[in-house]
Each structure stands twice: as structure tokens, then as C-alpha cells.
Design a protein around this motif. Structure first.
Motif, short mmCIF file in Angstrom:
data_model
loop_
_atom_site.label_atom_id
_atom_site.label_comp_id
_atom_site.label_asym_id
_atom_site.label_seq_id
_atom_site.Cartn_x
_atom_site.Cartn_y
_atom_site.Cartn_z
N GLY A 71 -49.71 -15.74 16.73
CA GLY A 71 -50.79 -16.37 15.99
C GLY A 71 -51.08 -15.79 14.63
N GLN A 72 -50.45 -14.66 14.27
CA GLN A 72 -50.84 -13.94 13.05
C GLN A 72 -49.97 -14.25 11.83
OE1 GLN A 72 -52.88 -10.17 13.36
NE2 GLN A 72 -51.79 -9.82 15.28
N ASP A 73 -48.84 -14.91 12.03
CA ASP A 73 -48.01 -15.40 10.91
C ASP A 73 -47.66 -14.32 9.89
OD1 ASP A 73 -46.58 -17.55 9.82
OD2 ASP A 73 -48.20 -18.07 8.43
N TRP A 74 -47.36 -13.11 10.38
CA TRP A 74 -46.96 -12.07 9.43
C TRP A 74 -45.68 -12.42 8.68
CZ3 TRP A 74 -42.13 -10.47 10.43
CH2 TRP A 74 -41.67 -10.47 11.76
N SER A 75 -44.87 -13.32 9.29
CA SER A 75 -43.63 -13.76 8.64
C SER A 75 -43.87 -14.88 7.63
CB SER A 75 -42.66 -14.27 9.71
OG SER A 75 -43.16 -15.43 10.35
N PHE A 76 -45.11 -15.38 7.56
CA PHE A 76 -45.48 -16.49 6.68
C PHE A 76 -44.76 -17.79 7.02
CE2 PHE A 76 -46.17 -12.91 3.45
CZ PHE A 76 -47.49 -12.75 3.84
N THR A 77 -44.26 -17.90 8.24
CA THR A 77 -43.55 -19.12 8.65
C THR A 77 -44.46 -20.34 8.56
OG1 THR A 77 -42.10 -17.84 10.10
CG2 THR A 77 -42.29 -20.20 10.54
N MET A 78 -45.67 -20.23 9.10
CA MET A 78 -46.59 -21.37 9.02
C MET A 78 -47.06 -21.58 7.59
SD MET A 78 -50.11 -22.24 11.15
CE MET A 78 -51.25 -21.14 10.28
N ARG A 79 -47.42 -20.50 6.92
CA ARG A 79 -47.94 -20.62 5.56
C ARG A 79 -46.97 -21.37 4.64
NH1 ARG A 79 -48.18 -15.74 1.42
NH2 ARG A 79 -46.07 -16.58 1.10
N ASP A 80 -45.69 -21.00 4.72
CA ASP A 80 -44.73 -21.54 3.77
C ASP A 80 -44.16 -22.90 4.18
OD1 ASP A 80 -45.16 -19.28 2.32
OD2 ASP A 80 -43.33 -18.27 2.93
N ASN A 81 -44.44 -23.33 5.41
CA ASN A 81 -43.94 -24.63 5.88
C ASN A 81 -45.06 -25.60 6.22
OD1 ASN A 81 -40.82 -24.29 6.21
ND2 ASN A 81 -41.70 -22.41 7.04
N ALA A 82 -46.30 -25.20 5.93
CA ALA A 82 -47.45 -26.02 6.32
C ALA A 82 -47.43 -27.39 5.63
CB ALA A 82 -48.74 -25.29 6.01
N ALA A 83 -47.07 -27.43 4.36
CA ALA A 83 -47.08 -28.71 3.65
C ALA A 83 -46.12 -29.71 4.29
CB ALA A 83 -46.72 -28.49 2.18
N GLY A 84 -44.94 -29.25 4.69
CA GLY A 84 -43.98 -30.13 5.34
C GLY A 84 -44.44 -30.60 6.70
N VAL A 85 -45.08 -29.71 7.44
CA VAL A 85 -45.61 -30.09 8.75
C VAL A 85 -46.73 -31.10 8.60
CG1 VAL A 85 -46.86 -29.22 10.77
CG2 VAL A 85 -44.90 -27.94 9.88
N PHE A 86 -47.61 -30.87 7.64
CA PHE A 86 -48.71 -31.81 7.41
C PHE A 86 -48.18 -33.19 7.04
CE2 PHE A 86 -52.06 -33.82 4.88
CZ PHE A 86 -53.17 -33.62 5.70
N ALA A 87 -47.17 -33.22 6.18
CA ALA A 87 -46.59 -34.50 5.75
C ALA A 87 -45.89 -35.22 6.88
CB ALA A 87 -45.63 -34.26 4.60
N ALA A 88 -45.43 -34.46 7.89
CA ALA A 88 -44.73 -35.07 9.03
C ALA A 88 -45.68 -35.76 9.99
CB ALA A 88 -43.91 -34.00 9.76
N ASP A 89 -46.96 -35.50 9.86
CA ASP A 89 -47.96 -36.16 10.70
C ASP A 89 -48.27 -37.52 10.08
OD1 ASP A 89 -50.14 -37.08 12.12
OD2 ASP A 89 -51.40 -35.32 11.74
N PRO A 90 -47.94 -38.62 10.75
CA PRO A 90 -48.18 -39.94 10.15
C PRO A 90 -49.65 -40.20 9.88
CG PRO A 90 -47.58 -40.14 12.47
CD PRO A 90 -47.32 -38.73 12.09
#
Length: 448
Positions: free
Chosen positions: A198-217
Motif C-alpha cells: 500500500g505504500q508505493d515506495w517504488s512509485f508504481t501507482m504514482r507514475d502509472n496513475a494517469a494511464g489507469v485512470f484513462a482506462a476506466d471508461p
């Protein structure tokens, strides 16, 4: 009973080379029948900005505590609660009827419900944890309890998916999970947790959030960061949250504490930054923690009158829940019972006034169409009155504010039925006027 997180060194957080988030388009959910996202903000069904201010409750391990816990959490000033559910893969499954009951209790207490599936916690590193696909299966299995509740419920797909192993799969798996839920007809605001416990120390969520948001219709996804030991300085807290805000991507702090086994989070910075940015937060957790993290209990032994230092900080401190929480306008805007009923209760307060002392006989009528199994009556005295004794109920008083709960023999009130209690008290003002503004389980009562 909070699971211990694997340690994630702060130095690694600082060392990771992260790219900037790509700004998300200005968008909102296709429909506004419930909660929805617009320009990076969470709005409720009345199109009003809503900022989560609440706590987590471990329902799946303490189901018999939930009804009272939600009442107590509301009485402490929260506007929302994040509820732990289990898919049946690691812990006993919370079935459709149970999910419907939890939602009903949230609504009765005028709390926005964030429902989360916990069995995904630490997938890839924690034995028994399951992938997000299993969480999606669960939500589809309890779909009938969710549909129609979009005004009151956010669906948190899976708690802390991935530990510190295999977390690069987070982006594609999260997109797939969102797609499956949308294709199945779930129109709720979806909440997605970060990997790395849950802590995203790798910034995986932070750096891919825009793409995930756009994938939600529906463009109706909120990102959930859990802030423990990785976020032990104000600089780290501010940098992480500001990147989402700058990119107009909705973010919330779904869990945090005032200490933890992997380091000491800066809870003051978390709360201050969330308040300044208008970001929601939910503290972990109401009560029932074990395995060495009992210090995360906000209330000791589920007793609202026994708050820990952490509980006092979260509820009563600077930028805390009492000072910043605003009830969702779907509850407060129309004078309607959260369960869809108006005129839910009537209070009769019969006063015997002797100047420096008084007695009162109080009758509470349940005007709703459902029976009450436990209740809470709140009101405020208009002068310097203090309760000295009460019978057929229990009461706590803070200043002029009074919170009344039943004894075991006055707990149940049938639809159309009444319950009564009495109290005696004193007044230094020499006057004992009748209180106004009675609320039963958060709903305004008529008086007579």
C-alpha cells in the motif's frame, strides 16, 4: 489484527528515479447518479465536493461489533468509514446479505461506506494472499448488494495488492480489474490501492496513475495510498500527494497511523497536507488490532470513551476529524432518512424544573419502518446543565453535548414503537430549558 508490513526503507523511496505524472484529462463519470470524479476531485451525488474524514473498521474479524462501532465512529465526528471485508480466500467470506447489512448500517449512521476486499493484502509476498482477479470475482458475487447504492458506497477493489515482490504487474492487473467491474455494470466510484503493501515506495501507482485512470471508461477511479513508515517526513508526504493534485488525479490516504513497525509516519504532516489539499484520509483503525500492532487502536477495546493517544490525535487534534469533517450532502441536504425515509423519530422531553436541579422523562419514538437494534440519541443542553444520574440508558457528556445509548433492556425498538429513559441533573445557571436538535443515529428527530 492489522497485518505487519514488510519494511520499506525510506532511503529506497528517495533513491527511486520517478518520472512525472502525465496530467489527466478533465473528465467525470459518465453518470452522476452517485459519487463521481471531476477534475481530480471526488463529488457526491448532489455534485458537491466530498472529502473523506474517517477511520477503518475491521468488520470481517469483528462482525458482532460493527453496528455499535459505526454508531460510535459517527458520534466521534467521522463522515466515512472504510470497512474490511473478506472474499473467503484468506478469511471467512462476507456474503451478500452481510454486505447489504453493512451498507444499511452505514446509511443509518450517515457514513459514506468505503468497502474493501482484504484478501489481496501483500500478494506475491504474503502466503495466502490472492490476486486482484479474485477480488473482482468477489465483488461480482455480491453485486446485488451494491447496485443502487452508488450514492453511499465506494468500492475499494483490493487492499494493498502486492507486497514488495512482483509489484510491476500492478498497472495491467488494475486496468483489467476496473474493466471487468465496469463491463459487469458496476457504476460506483472505484478505489485502487497502491502496491508495496500500500505504500508505493517504488512509485508504481504514482507514475502509472494517469494511464489507469484513462482506462476506466467512466473516469471514476480514486487512488489510495497507505502512509506508514515510508512517509516519515513532511517532504515525502507533500511530494507524493502534490504530484497527484498537480496532475488532477484523485487521491486519498486510505490508511495511516502515528507509528508502525517499519518506521514512524509523520501523521501531523499527513493530516495537515490532506487538509490543505482537500484530500480524504481514513485512520487505521477503530479497534481490535493484534500481532504487536495494538498501538494502532484508536479506541481501546471498542470503547469510544477510551481513546488511545492516537485516537485523540486523529479525532480531536489539529486538522483532525472533528475539526474538518463535513457530512456528505446526500445525507444532510434533503432532510431525508439515509434509508430513504423521512420523519424517522420523535422525541418527547418532559421537564420538571427546580432551578438549580431538574428531572426529565424522555421518550423516543421510532417512526421509521424498520426496527432498531441499538440506538444513539444526541442533543445539547441550552444552558449550564449537567447530568448527575440516568436510568434505562447510559450517557456521556462533553460540555453541553450529550450522547445517550441504551441499556441491554432498552436496546430494541420496533418500528412504530417507543423507548423511554429518565435523567436527573443540576444547573449553575438557575435555568433548565428543554434541549433542541435531537438526532437519533444521526437523523434529525421531530419534538413535541
Amino acid at each position: 489484527m492489522k497485518r505487519r508490513r514488510a519494511a520499506a526503507a525510506t532511503g529506497l523511496l528517495l533513491a527511486v528515479c520517478a518520472s512525472l505524472l502525465t496530467a489527466a484529462p478533465s473528465a467525470q463519470a459518465a453518470g452522476t447518479a452517485g459519487f463521481h470524479v471531476k477534475d481530480g476531485r471526488l463529488l457526491d451525488a448532489t455534485d458537491q465536493d466530498f472529502v473523506l474524514r474517517g477511520v477503518n473498521h475491521a468488520h470481517t474479524w469483528y462482525p458482532d461489533r460493527t453496528d455499535q462501532a459505526l454508531k460510535d465512529i459517527k458520534a466521534k465526528g467521522a463522515n466515512s468509514v472504510r470497512v474490511v471485508l473478506a472474499t473467503g480466500d484468506q478469511w471467512t467470506r462476507n456474503d451478500t446479505a452481510d454486505v447489504a447489512h453493512v451498507i444499511d448500517q452505514c446509511k443509518r449512521n450517515r457514513l459514506v461506506c468505503v468497502l474493501e476486499a482484504h484478501d489481496t493484502t501483500g500478494y506475491g509476498e504474503s502466503a495466502g494472499a490472492v490476486p486482484l482477479a479474485k477480488a473482482v470475482d468477489y465483488w461480482l458475487g455480491v453485486k446485488s448488494a451494491l447496485v443502487g447504492q452508488e450514492k453511499y458506497v465506494l468500492v475499494n477493489i483490493g487492499n494493498e495488492p502486492w507486497g514488495n515482490t512482483g509489484y510491476t504487474a500492478w498497472t495491467d492487473a488494475t486496468k483489467t480489474a476496473i474493466g471487468r467491474l465496469r463491463n459487469a455494470g458496476l457504476d460506483h466510484t472505484l478505489v485502487v490501492d497502491a502496491p508495496n503493501w500500500g505504500q508505493d515506495w517504488s512509485f508504481t501507482m504514482r507514475d502509472n496513475a494517469a494511464g489507469v485512470f484513462a482506462a476506466d471508461p467512466d473516469r471514476n477511479t480514486v487512488f489510495d495510498i497507505h502512509m506508514y513508515g515510508v512517509y516519515d517526513t513532511a517532504a515525502e508526504v507533500k511530494d507524493y500527494l502534490n504530484r497527484f493534485v498537480s496532475a488532477r488525479l484523485p487521491v486519498m490516504v486510505g490508511e495511516f497511523g502515528d507509528m508502525h513497525s517499519d518506521g514512524n509516519p509523520d501523521e501531523d504532516a499527513i493530516m495537515a497536507t490532506a487538509q490543505s489539499l482537500g484530500i480524504g484520509y481514513l485512520g487505521w483503525s477503530w479497534s481490535g488490532n493484534g500481532g504487536g500492532v495494538e498501538y494502532l487502536d484508536l479506541a481501546r477495546g471498542f470503547d469510544p470513551n477510551q481513546l488511545s493517544a492516537w485516537g485523540k490525535r486523529l479525532f480531536d487534534g489539529v486538522d483532525g476529524i472533528k475539526a474538518t469533517a463535513k457530512e456528505a450532502s446526500v445525507f444532510s441536504g434533503g432532510g431525508t432518512d439515509p434509508g430513504g425515509e423521512s420523519g424517522a423519530c420523535t422525541v418527547t422531553y418532559r421537564l420538571s424544573d427546580w432551578g438549580g436541579s431538574f428531572n426529565a422523562d424522555v421518550t423516543v419514538r421510532n417512526d421509521s419502518t424498520h426496527a432498531l437494534d441499538g440506538w444513539a440519541l444526541d442533543f445539547a443542553f441550552p444552558a449550564q446543565q449537567r447530568i448527575n444520574a440516568i436510568w434505562n440508558a447510559k450517557a456521556t457528556q462533553s460540555g453541553t453535548k450529550v450522547h445517550v445509548t441504551p441499556e441491554s433492556w432498552t436496546r430494541s425498538v420496533p418500528a412504530g414503537g417507543s423507548v423511554g429513559f429518565g435523567l436527573s441533573g443540576s444547573s449553575t445557571a438557575g435555568t433548565n430549558a428543554v434541549p433542541t436538535g435531537f438526532t437519533l443515529d444521526g437523523r434529525t428527530c421531530a419534538t413535541r
